[in-house]
Write a protein that holds these residues in place. Structure first.
Motif: not given
Length: 258
Positions: A209-213
């Motif tokens: 999820v944080l890579r998507a951010v």
């Protein structure tokens, strides 16, 4: 050996930099990191600790390595290779903790910034001091500092080349936790053991999820979060934890990492 890889009964692994006296970056050390990361790819741990032996975490890069490059083309080849290391660490799908007990310069600080959590001794000092050789950081430190602390702070650290203590970087959101020097080892061991005992696949989902951010902000994460979270229904850990919660109450589940 400039680098050792050990595995703990908890399921965690420890990568220890040991290239005295200054733990300088060299191509030999880089190759040892690659070998260790290859090993970790074959047998992934449930958490990873990166730390260093000796009086410093690192004094930086062996400057003779820069001197041996004779053109911009040579420099590009070298810098592309150096960048591979933090990129591989950032791509790991389990929690990665970096422990800094003392002075942590250039490549080691950049590697730390590629980890999920940075835990430091109150005696630790950090710096991106590449300006002393007329260079800018090449291993992702500038951009990862900007992601953690903002563009202005990244410019300050890189352009001044000053050293910053752990408490300051904790206030800026760069360092996650600061401990007294004589408590660092125990605190880091407890943290990594706790992470290794947790829902490893859920931790991997959090990182996704944080890579998507990082790629596209909150909107990009919103586009991906439901599929990422739904995939956890296929894990043993989520199903067992739900049953444990319903039958025994919260906080009693144990996880196997599958």
């Amino acid at each position: 050996m400039p680098l050792t890889l050990t595995r703990e009964p908890s399921g965690a692994a420890i990568l220890a930099i040991a290239a005295p006296p200054l733990n300088l970056y060299s191509l030999d050390l880089h190759r040892k990191f690659e070998e260790a990361l290859d090993d970790l790819a074959v047998r992934p741990p449930r958490a990873l600790l990166i730390r260093a032996e000796g009086t410093v975490v690192s004094g930086g890069v062996d400057v003779s390595l820069f001197d041996s490059q004779t053109s911009a083309a040579d420099g590009k080849i070298l810098f592309d290779r150096m960048l591979e290391l933090p990129l591989r660490v950032a791509a790991l799908d389990y929690p990665v903790v970096f422990a800094a007990h003392a002075l942590c310069l250039t490549w080691a600080f950049e590697l730390a910034l590629a980890c999920d959590l940075i835990v430091a001794s109150e005696r630790a000092r950090f710096g991106l001091v590449e300006k002393v050789v007329g260079l800018t950081p090449t291993m992702g430190g500038t951009q990862r500092l900007a992601a953690r602390a903002g563009i202005g702070r990244a410019k300050e650290l890189v352009m001044t080349g000053d050293l910053y203590d752990a408490a300051t970087l904790a206030r800026w959101g760069v360092v996650n936790r600061v401990h007294p020097a004589d408590e660092l080892d125990d605190a880091v061991t407890e943290l990594v053991t706790t992470l290794a005992a947790g829902p490893t696949r859920a931790h991997a989902a959090t990182k996704a999820v944080l890579r998507a951010v990082e790629r596209g902000g909150v909107a990009a994460a919103d586009d991906e979060i439901t599929a990422i979270a739904a995939a956890l229904y296929d894990t043993e850990d989520m199903r067992a934890a739900i049953r444990s919660f319903l039958e025994d109450g919260p906080g009693k589940a144990t996880y196997v990492g599958r």
